[in-house]
Design an enzyme around this catalytic site. Structure first.
Site, PDB file in Angstrom:
ATOM      1  N   SER A  16       0.809  -1.257   0.006  1.00 37.10           N
ATOM      2  CA  SER A  16       0.163   0.028  -0.050  1.00 37.10           C
ATOM      3  C   SER A  16       1.085   1.353   0.131  1.00 37.10           C
ATOM      4  O   SER A  16       0.515   2.318  -0.754  1.00 37.10           O
ATOM      5  CB  SER A  16      -1.080  -0.024   1.313  1.00 37.10           C
ATOM      6  OG  SER A  16      -0.223   0.286   2.535  1.00 37.10           O
ATOM      7  N   ASN A  17       2.146   1.036   0.628  1.00 31.99           N
ATOM      8  CA  ASN A  17       2.789   2.399   0.631  1.00 31.99           C
ATOM      9  C   ASN A  17       3.606   2.711  -0.855  1.00 31.99           C
ATOM     10  O   ASN A  17       3.634   3.746  -1.337  1.00 31.99           O
ATOM     11  CB  ASN A  17       4.005   2.252   1.643  1.00 31.99           C
ATOM     12  CG  ASN A  17       3.647   2.780   3.027  1.00 31.99           C
ATOM     13  OD1 ASN A  17       3.371   3.863   3.300  1.00 31.99           O
ATOM     14  ND2 ASN A  17       3.271   1.815   3.890  1.00 31.99           N
ATOM     15  N   ILE A  95      16.553  -7.000   7.032  1.00 31.17           N
ATOM     16  CA  ILE A  95      17.373  -6.300   7.350  1.00 31.17           C
ATOM     17  C   ILE A  95      18.742  -6.373   6.421  1.00 31.17           C
ATOM     18  O   ILE A  95      19.318  -7.157   5.944  1.00 31.17           O
ATOM     19  CB  ILE A  95      18.172  -6.426   8.795  1.00 31.17           C
ATOM     20  CG1 ILE A  95      17.015  -6.940   9.803  1.00 31.17           C
ATOM     21  CG2 ILE A  95      19.108  -5.323   9.200  1.00 31.17           C
ATOM     22  CD1 ILE A  95      16.042  -5.518   9.955  1.00 31.17           C
ATOM     23  N   LEU A  96      18.984  -5.028   5.939  1.00 28.83           N
ATOM     24  CA  LEU A  96      19.978  -5.018   4.849  1.00 28.83           C
ATOM     25  C   LEU A  96      21.364  -4.839   5.562  1.00 28.83           C
ATOM     26  O   LEU A  96      21.638  -4.363   6.382  1.00 28.83           O
ATOM     27  CB  LEU A  96      19.622  -3.418   4.067  1.00 28.83           C
ATOM     28  CG  LEU A  96      18.446  -3.722   3.202  1.00 28.83           C
ATOM     29  CD1 LEU A  96      18.212  -2.237   2.457  1.00 28.83           C
ATOM     30  CD2 LEU A  96      18.797  -4.700   1.839  1.00 28.83           C
ATOM     31  N   HIS A 112       8.207   3.487   8.803  1.00 32.73           N
ATOM     32  CA  HIS A 112       7.995   2.405  10.019  1.00 32.73           C
ATOM     33  C   HIS A 112       6.902   3.010  10.924  1.00 32.73           C
ATOM     34  O   HIS A 112       6.668   4.037  11.173  1.00 32.73           O
ATOM     35  CB  HIS A 112       9.227   2.337  11.134  1.00 32.73           C
ATOM     36  CG  HIS A 112       9.098   1.539  12.357  1.00 32.73           C
ATOM     37  ND1 HIS A 112       9.198   0.372  12.161  1.00 32.73           N
ATOM     38  CD2 HIS A 112       8.923   1.793  13.550  1.00 32.73           C
ATOM     39  CE1 HIS A 112       8.936  -0.287  13.283  1.00 32.73           C
ATOM     40  NE2 HIS A 112       8.778   0.600  14.355  1.00 32.73           N
ATOM     41  N   ASP A 144      20.278   2.599   8.515  1.00 30.73           N
ATOM     42  CA  ASP A 144      21.657   2.348   8.662  1.00 30.73           C
ATOM     43  C   ASP A 144      21.590   0.451   9.123  1.00 30.73           C
ATOM     44  O   ASP A 144      20.497  -0.022   8.691  1.00 30.73           O
ATOM     45  CB  ASP A 144      22.141   2.913  10.100  1.00 30.73           C
ATOM     46  CG  ASP A 144      21.487   2.773  11.364  1.00 30.73           C
ATOM     47  OD1 ASP A 144      20.565   1.742  11.553  1.00 30.73           O
ATOM     48  OD2 ASP A 144      21.870   3.479  12.156  1.00 30.73           O
ATOM     49  N   ASP A 148      15.836  -0.317  12.359  1.00 30.73           N
ATOM     50  CA  ASP A 148      14.903   1.003  12.702  1.00 30.73           C
ATOM     51  C   ASP A 148      15.429   2.011  13.442  1.00 30.73           C
ATOM     52  O   ASP A 148      15.034   2.547  14.102  1.00 30.73           O
ATOM     53  CB  ASP A 148      13.637   0.465  13.399  1.00 30.73           C
ATOM     54  CG  ASP A 148      12.627  -0.375  12.290  1.00 30.73           C
ATOM     55  OD1 ASP A 148      12.895  -0.215  11.263  1.00 30.73           O
ATOM     56  OD2 ASP A 148      12.104  -1.270  12.845  1.00 30.73           O
TER      57      ASP A 148
HETATM   58  C1  GRF Z   1       3.792  -0.509   6.810  1.00 33.87           C
HETATM   59  O1  GRF Z   1       3.142  -0.407   8.076  1.00 33.87           O
HETATM   60  C2  GRF Z   1       5.344  -0.027   6.875  1.00 33.87           C
HETATM   61  O2  GRF Z   1       5.238   1.127   7.961  1.00 33.87           O
HETATM   62  C3  GRF Z   1       5.840  -1.036   7.426  1.00 33.87           C
HETATM   63  O3  GRF Z   1       5.318  -2.415   6.719  1.00 33.87           O
HETATM   64  C4  GRF Z   1       3.944  -2.154   6.523  1.00 33.87           C
HETATM   65  C5  GRF Z   1       3.984  -2.135   4.892  1.00 33.87           C
HETATM   66  O4  GRF Z   1       2.833  -1.973   4.623  1.00 33.87           O
HETATM   67  N1  GRF Z   1       7.309  -1.065   7.294  1.00 33.87           N
HETATM   68  P1  GRF Z   1       2.442  -1.961   2.876  1.00 33.87           P
HETATM   69  O5  GRF Z   1       3.121  -3.205   2.221  1.00 33.87           O
HETATM   70  O6  GRF Z   1       3.071  -0.743   2.510  1.00 33.87           O
HETATM   71  O7  GRF Z   1       1.108  -1.898   2.581  1.00 33.87           O
END
Ligand code: GRF
Length: 209
Positions: A16-17, A95-96, A112, A144, A148
């Site tokens: 969704s992001n 984690i990268l 986050h 980093d 987080d």
């Molecule tokens: C989000 O809540 C983001 O903050 C976290 O993982 C979730 C990813 O959601 N790191 P989406 O895949 O972007 O819907």
């Protein structure tokens, strides 16, 4: 005028992001172009969202690599080949390693769903509800080698209501994530983000007056 910033987006799930970033670009609110979406999970919905928008999207299987570093270097190589300048972690559940980060110094950001440094790691919204905080929110930060822990670029606060469950809180935080992530990418595209050690400043918008 800001230049068009070439982005790579790393995902593992729902996307969704990623969708919010795509929408901001398509609506002309974000001077960027997504060159490549990479996922460590084949079934990630994010991959099909990218494909629907004509964005190159690939599943790279961690099982094909002997260790974390070689996998991460394969991701970095694909991103470099695609001409990516900023790497956005949008729900990327790995984690990268430092080997990856060295290839993109201060060029990897993460979103986050908590007000860091509170509640890093997984299930941040559940952690917030169970701890009993009255305010949580979301954070966009540089990545980093920790979990987080990188320098914070921006945060939005979201109140925790008495009747919130981890799910209802997550939903309200998510709405803010979808606003914040494209906005921070825009600041970076406009070259307005200044990093001094752990502190990050955002220069005021040049209105061209
Ligand atoms: C989000 O809540 C983001 O903050 C976290 O993982 C979730 C990813 O959601 N790191 P989406 O895949 O972007 O819907």
């Amino acid at each position: 005028m800001a230049r068009v910033l070439p982005l790579g987006v790393l995902v593992s799930g729902r996307g969704s992001n990623l969708e919010a970033v795509i929408r901001a670009i398509e609506e002309g609110r974000l001077p960027a172009r997504i060159k490549l979406v990479l996922s460590n999970r084949k079934e990630a919905r994010a991959l099909s969202i990218a494909a629907q928008h004509g964005i190159p999207a690939e599943f790279i299987d961690p099982k094909n690599y002997p260790d974390r570093e070689s996998y991460d270097l394969a991701l970095a190589a694909r991103l470099k080949e695609a001409g990516v300048e900023l790497v956005v972690l949008a729900g990327f559940m790995r984690i990268l390693s430092p080997a990856f980060l060295e290839q993109f110094p201060l060029k990897v950001i993460n979103i986050h769903p908590a007000l860091l440094p509170s509640f890093p790691g997984v299930e941040a919204q559940r952690q917030a509800v169970e701890y009993g905080v009255k305010i949580s929110g979301c954070t966009v930060h540089f990545v980093d080698a920790g979990v987080d822990t990188g320098p914070i670029i921006a945060q939005v606060a979201v109140p925790v209501e008495d009747n919130d469950t981890p799910e209802t809180l997550a939903q309200r935080i998510l709405e803010q994530e979808h606003r914040l992530l494209p906005e921070v990418i825009r600041w970076i595209a406009e070259d307005r983000v200044v990093v001094k050690g752990r502190r990050v400043y955002v220069r005021k918008e040049d209105k061209g007056e």
